[in-house]
Design a protein around this motif. Structure first.
Motif, PDB file in Angstrom:
ATOM      1  N   ALA A  20      82.993  -6.374  32.730  1.00 29.87           N
ATOM      2  CA  ALA A  20      81.910  -7.118  33.380  1.00 29.87           C
ATOM      3  C   ALA A  20      81.155  -6.238  34.378  1.00 29.87           C
ATOM      4  N   HIS A  45      90.662   2.063  40.780  1.00 30.02           N
ATOM      5  CA  HIS A  45      90.954   3.228  39.953  1.00 30.02           C
ATOM      6  C   HIS A  45      89.681   4.056  39.776  1.00 30.02           C
ATOM      7  N   GLY A  86      88.444   2.346  46.027  1.00 32.22           N
ATOM      8  CA  GLY A  86      89.103   1.641  47.112  1.00 32.22           C
ATOM      9  C   GLY A  86      89.653   0.330  46.608  1.00 32.22           C
ATOM     10  N   THR A 116      86.407  -8.422  39.533  1.00 29.62           N
ATOM     11  CA  THR A 116      87.707  -7.734  39.651  1.00 29.62           C
ATOM     12  C   THR A 116      88.745  -8.237  38.642  1.00 29.62           C
ATOM     13  N   ILE A 135     101.639  -6.420  30.293  1.00 28.17           N
ATOM     14  CA  ILE A 135     100.779  -5.315  29.831  1.00 28.17           C
ATOM     15  C   ILE A 135      99.350  -5.644  30.228  1.00 28.17           C
ATOM     16  N   LEU A 275      92.599 -10.902  44.849  1.00 30.36           N
ATOM     17  CA  LEU A 275      91.361 -10.968  45.633  1.00 30.36           C
ATOM     18  C   LEU A 275      90.737 -12.361  45.497  1.00 30.36           C
TER      19      LEU A 275
HETATM   20  C1  LIG Z   1      96.619  -6.501  26.859  1.00 29.35           C
HETATM   21  C2  LIG Z   1      95.246  -7.112  26.752  1.00 29.35           C
HETATM   22  C3  LIG Z   1      94.627  -7.202  25.514  1.00 29.35           C
HETATM   23  C4  LIG Z   1      93.356  -7.764  25.403  1.00 29.35           C
HETATM   24  N1  LIG Z   1      92.764  -7.819  24.170  1.00 29.35           N
HETATM   25  C5  LIG Z   1      91.506  -8.296  24.069  1.00 29.35           C
HETATM   26  C6  LIG Z   1      90.832  -8.294  22.811  1.00 29.35           C
HETATM   27  O1  LIG Z   1      91.394  -7.878  21.785  1.00 29.35           O
HETATM   28  N2  LIG Z   1      89.560  -8.767  22.769  1.00 29.35           N
HETATM   29  C7  LIG Z   1      88.929  -9.240  23.886  1.00 29.35           C
HETATM   30  O2  LIG Z   1      87.770  -9.637  23.804  1.00 29.35           O
HETATM   31  N3  LIG Z   1      89.542  -9.257  25.077  1.00 29.35           N
HETATM   32  C8  LIG Z   1      90.805  -8.797  25.196  1.00 29.35           C
HETATM   33  N4  LIG Z   1      91.431  -8.803  26.398  1.00 29.35           N
HETATM   34  C9  LIG Z   1      90.726  -9.393  27.546  1.00 29.35           C
HETATM   35  C10 LIG Z   1      89.698  -8.445  28.109  1.00 29.35           C
HETATM   36  O3  LIG Z   1      90.258  -7.162  28.273  1.00 29.35           O
HETATM   37  C11 LIG Z   1      89.243  -9.030  29.445  1.00 29.35           C
HETATM   38  O4  LIG Z   1      88.678 -10.278  29.195  1.00 29.35           O
HETATM   39  C12 LIG Z   1      88.228  -8.124  30.114  1.00 29.35           C
HETATM   40  O5  LIG Z   1      88.831  -6.902  30.460  1.00 29.35           O
HETATM   41  C13 LIG Z   1      87.660  -8.801  31.362  1.00 29.35           C
HETATM   42  O6  LIG Z   1      86.766  -7.942  31.969  1.00 29.35           O
HETATM   43  P1  LIG Z   1      86.587  -7.945  33.542  1.00 29.35           P
HETATM   44  O7  LIG Z   1      85.532  -6.933  33.822  1.00 29.35           O
HETATM   45  O8  LIG Z   1      86.437  -9.308  34.047  1.00 29.35           O
HETATM   46  O9  LIG Z   1      87.981  -7.449  34.104  1.00 29.35           O
HETATM   47  P2  LIG Z   1      88.741  -6.039  33.897  1.00 29.35           P
HETATM   48  O10 LIG Z   1      88.305  -5.371  32.642  1.00 29.35           O
HETATM   49  O11 LIG Z   1      90.150  -6.383  34.096  1.00 29.35           O
HETATM   50  O12 LIG Z   1      88.200  -5.169  35.110  1.00 29.35           O
HETATM   51  C14 LIG Z   1      88.491  -5.463  36.441  1.00 29.35           C
HETATM   52  C15 LIG Z   1      88.379  -4.205  37.250  1.00 29.35           C
HETATM   53  O13 LIG Z   1      88.521  -4.540  38.627  1.00 29.35           O
HETATM   54  C16 LIG Z   1      89.360  -3.606  39.272  1.00 29.35           C
HETATM   55  N5  LIG Z   1      89.994  -4.291  40.398  1.00 29.35           N
HETATM   56  C17 LIG Z   1      90.773  -5.392  40.360  1.00 29.35           C
HETATM   57  N6  LIG Z   1      91.138  -5.768  41.593  1.00 29.35           N
HETATM   58  C18 LIG Z   1      90.585  -4.872  42.438  1.00 29.35           C
HETATM   59  C19 LIG Z   1      90.578  -4.720  43.856  1.00 29.35           C
HETATM   60  N7  LIG Z   1      91.233  -5.579  44.652  1.00 29.35           N
HETATM   61  N8  LIG Z   1      89.913  -3.686  44.383  1.00 29.35           N
HETATM   62  C20 LIG Z   1      89.247  -2.813  43.589  1.00 29.35           C
HETATM   63  N9  LIG Z   1      89.200  -2.911  42.256  1.00 29.35           N
HETATM   64  C21 LIG Z   1      89.848  -3.931  41.679  1.00 29.35           C
HETATM   65  C22 LIG Z   1      90.350  -3.185  38.185  1.00 29.35           C
HETATM   66  O14 LIG Z   1      90.897  -1.914  38.466  1.00 29.35           O
HETATM   67  C23 LIG Z   1      89.481  -3.193  36.937  1.00 29.35           C
HETATM   68  O15 LIG Z   1      88.907  -1.940  36.683  1.00 29.35           O
HETATM   69  C24 LIG Z   1      92.700  -8.242  26.553  1.00 29.35           C
HETATM   70  C25 LIG Z   1      93.315  -8.150  27.795  1.00 29.35           C
HETATM   71  C26 LIG Z   1      94.578  -7.591  27.907  1.00 29.35           C
HETATM   72  C27 LIG Z   1      95.229  -7.481  29.243  1.00 29.35           C
END
Ligand SMILES: Cc1cc2nc3c(=O)[nH]c(=O)nc-3n(C[C@H](O)[C@H](O)[C@H](O)COP(=O)(O)OP(=O)(O)OC[C@H]3O[C@@H](n4cnc5c(N)ncnc54)[C@H](O)[C@@H]3O)c2cc1C
Length: 424
Positions: A20, A45, A86, A116, A135, A275
């Protein structure tokens, strides 16, 4: 990076460099300077993790570096966007400031995008947090890989125990199914050659799912196919049973069955992260932040929440969208467009989701794909589309080449990459 309010441009801060956050960054970067904005992305990271392939790191099919991509390399293609590493501790919505752990200076914003993500939900099951392995992050996946390798090495040297050779996977959603299928292939293709001391027929892979079926979000026929494909690979599936307790050498199921195991992989659910818990704003199931139809937090018209930590809804629907990569990316891009509209003095628009479908793989030549058009695929074609799509969405040319060559080695020669016990 000026930290006071005298900075020449209004600042957009994006928290989280996941699907996102990077999509929001992508949507803003090209027009930011012209719109009078500076953009800063923050993550704990320095790299982005491609979560859909984490289970392949956990099963030693891929190396961690194959699915991690440096945030700064991403930003290299998005000139002018700043990065700050951070751990975000809190957000002061009144002061419009992001607070960091470890005493790092705060970061002020004019617009904020909360992205996040989510984290593992152990649902308060006794012993799960202490003894099960999730995982959800790269560290998690490496920990699973290391534990599995250490157990096998120990069994090869000192003799196997039932607990050492049994993996219990909690949760029969896509991650649980993918993990179980891959472990079953690993057992079939490699256990005998790598560990001739271990009798592979003594090893067990058990999936526990509390619902009456696997892959609850998929069509029932595809779920039945997945069940059959796992059973054909020797995976034991326990449906309509929940895990009630996890200890260091067994799990207890709701029907009283005890399964000896030293490796419990928890893929039973997620909740918005710590958070999100700390933010003083309305939440819904799983701790997800409630957002309006334009993805802003109520009462904070400069704050957007997108991806797994938010409960975005498609136009005209009551149920929040699934916590998946596509909704996260589309919401990130939507937030970027709305910020540009606000900056131009225009009203925001409602978010609408373009559903492209869902897929999960069980193993070589076995996968399920369900497109919103109604098309349902299973078997080799679904598997090939799964492989292709995952390579396309990976960030970075080097990573794509690395993943493709690892897969080619594995699926064509039917062997696996080197497994090392890292970190132990
Ligand atoms: C094992 C696994 C398999 C999956 N397989 C699929 C799939 O096959 N197809 C699919 O569509 N979706 C899949 N998903 C779901 C998909 O990965 C998530 O829906 C997607 O990553 C959400 O995106 P996001 O940006 O909201 O969060 P994320 O991609 O989780 O990104 C969040 C970011 O915020 C950072 N962060 C978090 N907290 C903090 C903080 N306090 N301070 C600073 N940084 C922070 C993290 O380091 C991370 O980089 C899977 C998820 C997992 C765990």
């Amino acid at each position: 990076m000026p930290s006071d309010r005298t900075r020449p441009r209004r600042r957009v801060v994006i928290l989280g460099a996941g699907f996102a956050g990077l999509a929001a960054c992508d949507g803003l970067a090209a027009s930011a300077a012209e719109a009078g904005l500076e953009v800063v992305i923050v993550d704990r990271h320095t790299y982005n993790t491609f979560q859909p392939l984490l289970y392949q790191v956990a099963t030693a099919g891929l190396n961690p570096g194959d699915i991690a991509y440096p945030v700064r390399s991403f930003l290299h293609r998005h000139g002018g966007v700043g990065f700050r590493q951070g751990v975000v501790e809190d957000v002061d919505f009144d002061a419009r400031e992001v607070r960091f752990s470890g005493g790092d200076p705060p970061l002020s914003y004019d617009y904020l995008v909360l992205a996040t993500g989510a984290t593992t939900n152990f649902f308060g099951v006794k012993g799960a947090k202490e003894h099960a392995l999730a995982i959800y992050t790269m560290e998690d996946a490496v920990a699973v890989r290391d534990r599995a390798a250490a157990l096998l090495e120990h069994a090869a040297t000192f003799g196997p125990s039932e607990a050492a050779l049994t993996v219990v996977i909690v949760g029969g959603g896509p991650t649980g199914v993918e993990m179980a299928g891959t472990l079953a292939e690993l057992r079939r293709a490699e256990l005998e050659t790598t560990y001739p001391e271990i009798d592979r027929s003594a090893s067990r892979i058990v999936v526990v799912e509390q619902l009456g079926r696997l892959l609850a979000s998929f069509d029932a026929r595809l779920a039945r196919y997945a069940l059959q494909a796992l059973e054909d690979r020797g995976v034991e599936v326990r449906l309509e049973r929940a895990v009630e307790e996890v200890t260091d050498d067994h799990v207890v199921l709701s029907d009283g069955e005890q399964i000896p195991t030293s490796l419990v992989v928890w893929s039973a659910g997620v909740r918005a992260g710590d958070l999100a818990d700390r933010l003083a704003t309305e939440k819904t199931r799983g701790g997800r932040l409630e957002v309006g139809d334009d993805l802003r937090l109520a009462g904070h018209e400069e704050v957007f929440a997108v991806g797994d930590l938010a409960a975005a809804r498609d136009r005209g629907h009551d149920e929040p969208l699934a916590q998946l990569a596509q909704p996260a990316m589309q919401a990130g891009r939507h937030a970027a467009r709305q910020i540009l509209r606000l900056q131009a003095g225009r009203l925001t628009e409602a978010f609408s989701y373009a559903d492209k479908g869902i897929m999960a793989t069980i193993g070589r030549r076995a996968a399920v794909t369900e497109l919103r058009s109604g098309v349902r695929l299973k078997g080799t074609l679904a598997w090939l589309s799964w492989l292709g799509l995952h390579v396309v969405f990976l960030l970075g040319f080097r990573n794509r080449v690395a993943v493709l060559s690892n897969w080619a080695w594995r699926y064509i020669s039917w062997r696996r990459g080197a497994r090392v016990i890292a970190g132990t």
